[in-house]
Design a protein around this motif. Structure first.
Motif, PDB file in Angstrom:
ATOM      1  N   ARG A 155       0.834  -1.194   0.000  1.00 30.79           N
ATOM      2  CA  ARG A 155       0.000   0.000   0.000  1.00 30.79           C
ATOM      3  C   ARG A 155       0.872   1.247   0.000  1.00 30.79           C
ATOM      4  NH1 ARG A 155      -2.363  -2.914   4.336  1.00 30.79           N
ATOM      5  NH2 ARG A 155      -4.305  -3.965   3.764  1.00 30.79           N
ATOM      6  N   GLY A 156       0.468   2.227  -0.778  1.00 34.36           N
ATOM      7  CA  GLY A 156       1.206   3.471  -0.772  1.00 34.36           C
ATOM      8  C   GLY A 156       1.135   4.168   0.566  1.00 34.36           C
ATOM      9  N   SER A 157       0.066   3.930   1.328  1.00 30.93           N
ATOM     10  CA  SER A 157      -0.098   4.592   2.625  1.00 30.93           C
ATOM     11  C   SER A 157       0.149   3.635   3.784  1.00 30.93           C
ATOM     12  CB  SER A 157      -1.511   5.172   2.740  1.00 30.93           C
ATOM     13  OG  SER A 157      -2.480   4.135   2.605  1.00 30.93           O
ATOM     14  N   GLN A 158       0.649   2.455   3.507  1.00 31.06           N
ATOM     15  CA  GLN A 158       0.792   1.485   4.591  1.00 31.06           C
ATOM     16  C   GLN A 158       1.817   1.926   5.628  1.00 31.06           C
ATOM     17  OE1 GLN A 158       2.291  -2.153   2.706  1.00 31.06           O
ATOM     18  NE2 GLN A 158       4.180  -1.817   3.790  1.00 31.06           N
ATOM     19  N   SER A 159       2.768   2.781   5.215  1.00 31.57           N
ATOM     20  CA  SER A 159       3.783   3.212   6.166  1.00 31.57           C
ATOM     21  C   SER A 159       3.899   4.731   6.190  1.00 31.57           C
ATOM     22  CB  SER A 159       5.134   2.603   5.803  1.00 31.57           C
ATOM     23  OG  SER A 159       5.464   2.905   4.462  1.00 31.57           O
ATOM     24  N   ARG A 160       2.822   5.440   5.748  1.00 28.89           N
ATOM     25  CA  ARG A 160       2.870   6.894   5.748  1.00 28.89           C
ATOM     26  C   ARG A 160       1.569   7.456   6.322  1.00 28.89           C
ATOM     27  NH1 ARG A 160       3.716   7.820   0.579  1.00 28.89           N
ATOM     28  NH2 ARG A 160       5.968   8.039   0.777  1.00 28.89           N
ATOM     29  N   ILE A 161       1.673   8.372   7.267  1.00 27.88           N
ATOM     30  CA  ILE A 161       0.521   9.087   7.818  1.00 27.88           C
ATOM     31  C   ILE A 161       0.807  10.574   7.638  1.00 27.88           C
ATOM     32  CG2 ILE A 161      -0.859   9.557   9.865  1.00 27.88           C
ATOM     33  CD1 ILE A 161      -0.023   6.846  10.959  1.00 27.88           C
ATOM     34  N   LEU A 162      -0.041  11.286   6.892  1.00 29.52           N
ATOM     35  CA  LEU A 162       0.180  12.704   6.645  1.00 29.52           C
ATOM     36  C   LEU A 162      -0.207  13.515   7.877  1.00 29.52           C
ATOM     37  CD1 LEU A 162      -1.193  13.022   3.002  1.00 29.52           C
ATOM     38  CD2 LEU A 162       1.120  12.458   3.782  1.00 29.52           C
ATOM     39  N   VAL A 163       0.676  14.441   8.241  1.00 32.96           N
ATOM     40  CA  VAL A 163       0.430  15.315   9.378  1.00 32.96           C
ATOM     41  C   VAL A 163       0.680  16.758   8.950  1.00 32.96           C
ATOM     42  CG1 VAL A 163       0.937  13.624  11.169  1.00 32.96           C
ATOM     43  CG2 VAL A 163       2.805  14.952  10.176  1.00 32.96           C
ATOM     44  N   SER A 164       0.069  17.695   9.689  1.00 30.32           N
ATOM     45  CA  SER A 164       0.270  19.110   9.403  1.00 30.32           C
ATOM     46  C   SER A 164       1.539  19.604  10.084  1.00 30.32           C
ATOM     47  CB  SER A 164      -0.935  19.914   9.883  1.00 30.32           C
ATOM     48  OG  SER A 164      -1.018  19.851  11.311  1.00 30.32           O
ATOM     49  N   ARG A 165       1.931  20.846   9.761  1.00 29.38           N
ATOM     50  CA  ARG A 165       3.143  21.404  10.360  1.00 29.38           C
ATOM     51  C   ARG A 165       3.025  21.503  11.872  1.00 29.38           C
ATOM     52  NH1 ARG A 165       4.756  26.913  11.397  1.00 29.38           N
ATOM     53  NH2 ARG A 165       7.035  27.013  11.618  1.00 29.38           N
ATOM     54  N   ASP A 166       1.850  21.822  12.363  1.00 28.63           N
ATOM     55  CA  ASP A 166       1.658  21.954  13.807  1.00 28.63           C
ATOM     56  C   ASP A 166       1.792  20.617  14.526  1.00 28.63           C
ATOM     57  OD1 ASP A 166       1.202  24.633  13.446  1.00 28.63           O
ATOM     58  OD2 ASP A 166      -0.989  24.451  13.399  1.00 28.63           O
ATOM     59  N   GLU A 167       1.695  19.516  13.776  1.00 28.60           N
ATOM     60  CA  GLU A 167       1.796  18.182  14.387  1.00 28.60           C
ATOM     61  C   GLU A 167       3.209  17.614  14.283  1.00 28.60           C
ATOM     62  OE1 GLU A 167      -2.331  15.950  13.735  1.00 28.60           O
ATOM     63  OE2 GLU A 167      -1.563  16.811  11.857  1.00 28.60           O
ATOM     64  N   ILE A 168       4.154  18.440  13.878  1.00 27.84           N
ATOM     65  CA  ILE A 168       5.555  18.025  13.789  1.00 27.84           C
ATOM     66  C   ILE A 168       6.362  18.857  14.767  1.00 27.84           C
ATOM     67  CG2 ILE A 168       7.575  17.756  12.290  1.00 27.84           C
ATOM     68  CD1 ILE A 168       5.683  17.660   9.907  1.00 27.84           C
ATOM     69  N   SER A 169       7.145  18.207  15.598  1.00 27.83           N
ATOM     70  CA  SER A 169       7.962  18.895  16.583  1.00 27.83           C
ATOM     71  C   SER A 169       8.848  19.949  15.908  1.00 27.83           C
ATOM     72  CB  SER A 169       8.841  17.899  17.332  1.00 27.83           C
ATOM     73  OG  SER A 169       9.868  18.549  18.043  1.00 27.83           O
ATOM     74  N   PRO A 170       8.900  21.177  16.452  1.00 24.39           N
ATOM     75  CA  PRO A 170       9.828  22.183  15.902  1.00 24.39           C
ATOM     76  C   PRO A 170      11.275  21.698  15.890  1.00 24.39           C
ATOM     77  CG  PRO A 170       8.258  23.196  17.414  1.00 24.39           C
ATOM     78  CD  PRO A 170       8.063  21.711  17.541  1.00 24.39           C
ATOM     79  N   LEU A 171      11.648  20.872  16.861  1.00 26.96           N
ATOM     80  CA  LEU A 171      13.009  20.320  16.883  1.00 26.96           C
ATOM     81  C   LEU A 171      13.269  19.456  15.652  1.00 26.96           C
ATOM     82  CD1 LEU A 171      13.244  19.364  20.652  1.00 26.96           C
ATOM     83  CD2 LEU A 171      14.579  21.139  19.496  1.00 26.96           C
ATOM     84  N   MET A 172      12.249  18.714  15.234  1.00 30.48           N
ATOM     85  CA  MET A 172      12.401  17.881  14.037  1.00 30.48           C
ATOM     86  C   MET A 172      12.591  18.758  12.801  1.00 30.48           C
ATOM     87  SD  MET A 172      12.514  14.765  12.962  1.00 30.48           S
ATOM     88  CE  MET A 172      13.135  14.580  11.293  1.00 30.48           C
ATOM     89  N   GLN A 173      11.821  19.837  12.715  1.00 29.84           N
ATOM     90  CA  GLN A 173      11.948  20.735  11.572  1.00 29.84           C
ATOM     91  C   GLN A 173      13.322  21.401  11.560  1.00 29.84           C
ATOM     92  OE1 GLN A 173       8.365  23.245  11.035  1.00 29.84           O
ATOM     93  NE2 GLN A 173       7.374  21.972  12.595  1.00 29.84           N
ATOM     94  N   GLN A 174      13.796  21.819  12.711  1.00 30.35           N
ATOM     95  CA  GLN A 174      15.112  22.446  12.784  1.00 30.35           C
ATOM     96  C   GLN A 174      16.219  21.447  12.446  1.00 30.35           C
ATOM     97  OE1 GLN A 174      14.976  23.789  16.822  1.00 30.35           O
ATOM     98  NE2 GLN A 174      13.990  25.752  16.313  1.00 30.35           N
TER      99      GLN A 174
END
Length: 811
Positions: free
Chosen positions: A80-99
């Motif tokens: 499945r194309g989505s079997q290992s991917r869950i889409l999340v918004s920017r607010d649902e991603i830790s700022p530390l991860m983005q940095q």
């Protein structure tokens, strides 16, 4: 008059022609600019139309694919194309991860407009200075475009399109949207696509709750998901995490205290790294197939691309493999096992047991487990010897041996220090004699052993050290099963027409509508002569019939194989085959090399214990009810003895004067043909260049050799008591032969020693030797010399400058 008129007309026509040409050139230039503008506008418009397809939230064209077992209807895994991917918004991603991802992948992400020319220049310069690729110049926007919007085919046109689309995307999407889409699409390893699934897989948390050390670890994975996998390569994963943290520190995203605390944080336990979800009946095999598919077709086509994949797995044999292991290894806290079975004629993997619990650990012991093979590697040495024409009747001493390997001696002992005095290759294989096989490895050459192992089916890098013949290199059960399946197939290795030099796990691939995309047909390649292979098999039959592998013997059919036990009983192997089936079994502790000194009913676990018993239980059940097949017959060619010695990098026939010789039985028409030029009482000539003459004389006398001294004019500042050349420089010579040593002879004397003298006395001594002197400004004649350059004792030259350092004379 007429002539002047024509001349006047001609002179007037010249400017008019120039004006017409300029008008024509101007019109052509305008047309070219219009054409270029139209082309550019059309290309930009066409590229801009692709931007909506890049948005992971708007992709609806994915079609589920499936991996099927060998009977073509049991589903092993759904692609499945989505079997290992869950889409999340920017607010649902830790700022530390983005940095973290910006710091390590594209630190100028918020400054450039999609293509970073400064970053490209920096990467090119780093690659040039390092003489290999060490940095990439792609921005996060370009990486997102490459993963989501364009083909993965590596072409110049793709790179240009990627850059143009990245620039267009930056005009239409804000930076935060691009970064969020990127984090939702990249691959983090272990089947996790997107940051949300990665957070669940590695830390059982959400992307929003990632801590600094967790974010730094994940940010380092996309560059090489398997190489930096904390479950399989913890040292590299820890180093990569530290690299990300240093990048964040340089960007002022974190403090020095944050850095120190995060660097010390533990990595996730291998048993905790797992992808959530339900798995099929053979999850380790299914994951192995996925990796093959990804390497061939890319992740976008594999997951959600509608591929229907037929595999080689036999579910009945898969169940029998598990049953055999569980029937033999009954201690819950005892060692684990891995098993791989291959059908020799087709090269098909029919069973793969990679671990006890896929939910607890996705680490595949059958494929990813790399352990020393011990004596189960010896058949590769034997195959090398047979290919070189060495007869199994060749006899070596069975006793503790010390083998000189260039700069030191390699001391070899037998298992349990049991020796038989002498043994031919047949006996040495049956009883697994290390001393004999160490000598045989030296005879055939460790590089040739590595090459033979690769020919037979081992694919990883092997170090051509002398210990290779005793199984010092790490291999996987899958590789060993494949190499021994070559023995079972009359010396022919089976590759796949699509996947090449790999074990055949996939038979064919169809698209969602049933159209055949690839048919991975078996391709047989003869890598060992049939009669050599049959001779080898007959010897390995003896291992099972009367040697270390008796526990593997089958009641109703022939079997051949080899046991393997590593030092301190850390790993135990049995790799064997019948004409119908080749199987490798490894037993040990997965997370560390733990000695199994009492795990076999109070006794050590050797290759002939648990591994041989598992092999027997599995093979007996797998072939039950099938008529037994016999191994092909063989002939033993006539052999004659030749005494040989290693000489100038090759085996040569002893001329009667060679030392360290070996008597070898060679098949008729084989063996070395060149006779060595050894000399009576021969010794090696050591190199003494660069040594003081007294030390050089002493070294030569120890061989014993004599020294003859000759001289050459010394260069200025050259040392005169050191050997600068010798003739011959290396090789061999008879005892007490003369070696010519060359010393430098000064034609203008030596630089005198002036240390400790006053400046006045030093100046006088140096001038007497026709040398100039350089003294620090302001130093008087009473100052004391504490350093001089060049030093005393080197060759001088007229008016050569000697610089001195001084200190004031004591008051």
């Amino acid at each position: 008059m007429l002539g002047r008129k024509r001349q006047s007309e001609a002179s007037g026509n010249g400017p008019r022609r120039k004006i017409r040409k300029l008008r024509l050139l101007f019109i052509l230039l305008i047309l070219a600019l219009l054409g270029l503008s139209s082309f550019t506008f059309g290309m930009v418009t066409a590229i801009a139309q692709q931007i909506p397809s890049c948005d992971p939230a708007r992709v609806h064209r994915e079609v589920d694919g499936h991996i099927y077992a060998g009977e073509n209807h049991t589903i092993l895994a759904t692609l499945r194309g989505s079997q290992s991917r869950i889409l999340v918004s920017r607010d649902e991603i830790s700022p530390l991860m983005q940095q973290a991802i910006v710091a390590v992948e594209d630190k100028r992400f918020y400054q450039h407009r999609g293509v970073d020319m400064r970053g490209i220049g920096r990467a090119v310069w780093a690659d040039i200075t390092s003489q290999h690729v060490v940095q990439g110049g792609s921005t996060i926007t370009q990486q997102f475009v490459k993963n989501s919007c364009v083909t993965s085919k590596r072409t110049i046109s793709r790179k240009l399109k990627e850059a143009a689309l990245a620039w267009q995307l930056e005009q239409r999407w804000p930076k935060n949207r691009i970064l969020t889409a990127y984090l939702n699409t990249i691959y983090f390893g272990n089947g996790a696509y997107g940051v949300q699934r990665a957070a669940q897989t590695y830390f059982n948390t959400s992307a929003k709750k990632l801590t600094l050390p967790q974010a730094a670890l994940l940010a380092g994975l996309p560059a090489d998901p398997s190489g930096y996998d904390p479950a399989t390569n913890p040292a590299l994963a820890r180093a990569r995490r530290a690299e990300v943290l240093r990048a964040m520190l340089a960007q002022n995203d974190i403090t020095q205290a944050d850095f120190r605390a995060a660097v010390r944080a533990p990595l996730p336990r291998p048993a905790d790294v797992r992808l959530p979800g339900i798995q099929g009946p053979a999850p380790y095999f299914a994951n192995y197939v996925k990796q093959q598919l990804i390497s061939k077709y890319g992740t976008r086509r594999v997951f959600g691309g509608g591929l229907n994949v037929d595999t080689t797995l036999d579910l009945r044999l898969q169940r029998l493999a598990r049953k055999a292991i569980q029937s033999v290894l009954t201690e819950p806290n005892g060692p684990s096992a891995a098993l791989v079975a291959i059908r020799p004629r087709t090269g098909e993997i029919v069973a793969m047991y990679g671990g006890d619990n896929f939910r607890a650990s996705q680490f595949n012991l059958a494929v990813q487990g790399e352990r020393q093979a011990g004596s189960s590697f010896k058949p590769f040495v034997l195959a090398t010897a047979l290919r070189q024409g060495i007869s199994p009747s060749t006899t070596f001493a069975s006793k503790p041996v010390s083998i000189f390997i260039g700069d030191r001696y390699w001391v070899v002992h037998d298992f349990e220090n049991e020796y038989v005095g002498s043994a031919n290759l047949t006996t040495a294989t049956i009883i697994s004699d290390n001393a004999v096989y160490a000598q045989l490895t030296k005879l055939v050459g460790p590089t040739n052993v590595a090459a033979m192992a690769h020919r037979l089916g081992i694919t990883r890098h092997l170090n051509p050290y002398f210990a290779i013949g005793l199984g010092a290199d790490a291999v996987s059960p899958l590789e060993m099963a494949r190499a021994f399946s070559t023995f079972a197939d009359d010396g022919a290795r089976v590759d796949g027409s699509v996947f090449g030099n790999r074990p055949r796990a996939v038979t064919r691939i169809q698209n969602a509508t049933g159209v055949l995309l690839d048919d991975n047909r078996p391709l047989r390649r003869q890598v060992l002569a049939s009669n050599d292979d049959r001779l080898l098999t007959s010897i390995l039959e003896g291992v099972v019939r009367e040697g270390t592998g008796k526990q593997a013997a089958l009641a109703d059919r022939p079997a051949a194989g080899k046991t393997g036990t590593t030092e301190n009983y850390g790993d135990a192997w049995f790799v064997g085959y019948t004409p119908e089936l080749a199987t490798a079994v490894w037993v040990g502790y997965p997370n560390s090399v733990r000695p199994m000194t009492t795990d076999y009913h109070g006794q050590p676990v050797a290759g002939g214990t648990f591994p041989a018993e598992i092999w027997h239980a599995f093979t007996q059940a797998a072939l039950a009810g099938t008529p037994p097949q016999q191994f092909p017959s063989y002939s033993v060619p006539y052999a004659s003895a030749k005494r040989v010695a290693w000489r100038d990098g090759r085996l040569q026939i002893d001329d009667g004067y060679c030392q360290d010789t070996t008597e070898v039985d060679y098949f008729a028409g084989t063996g070395p043909r060149r006779t060595a030029n050894c000399q009576p009482n021969e010794v090696d000539i050591p190199s003494v260049v660069g040594q003081p003459i007294a030390q050089a004389r002493q070294r030569l006398a120890a061989q014993p050799l004599k020294a003859n001294i000759v001289y050459k004019p010394a260069r200025p500042k050259q040392r005169t008591n050191v050997v600068v050349a010798q003739f011959p420089r290396s090789g061999r010579a008879s005892s007490f032969s003369t070696i010519t040593l060359v010393l430098a002879k000064p034609l203008d004397g030596l630089v005198p020693r002036v240390l400790g003298l006053s400046v006045g006395r030093a100046r006088a001594r140096l001038r007497a030797a026709r040398l100039d002197v350089s003294v620090p400004d302001g130093a008087d004649d009473s100052a004391v010399v504490v350093r001089q350059s060049p030093v005393a004792g080197v060759a001088a030259a007229p008016h050569m400058r000697v610089t001195v350092t001084v200190r004031a004379a004591p008051g």
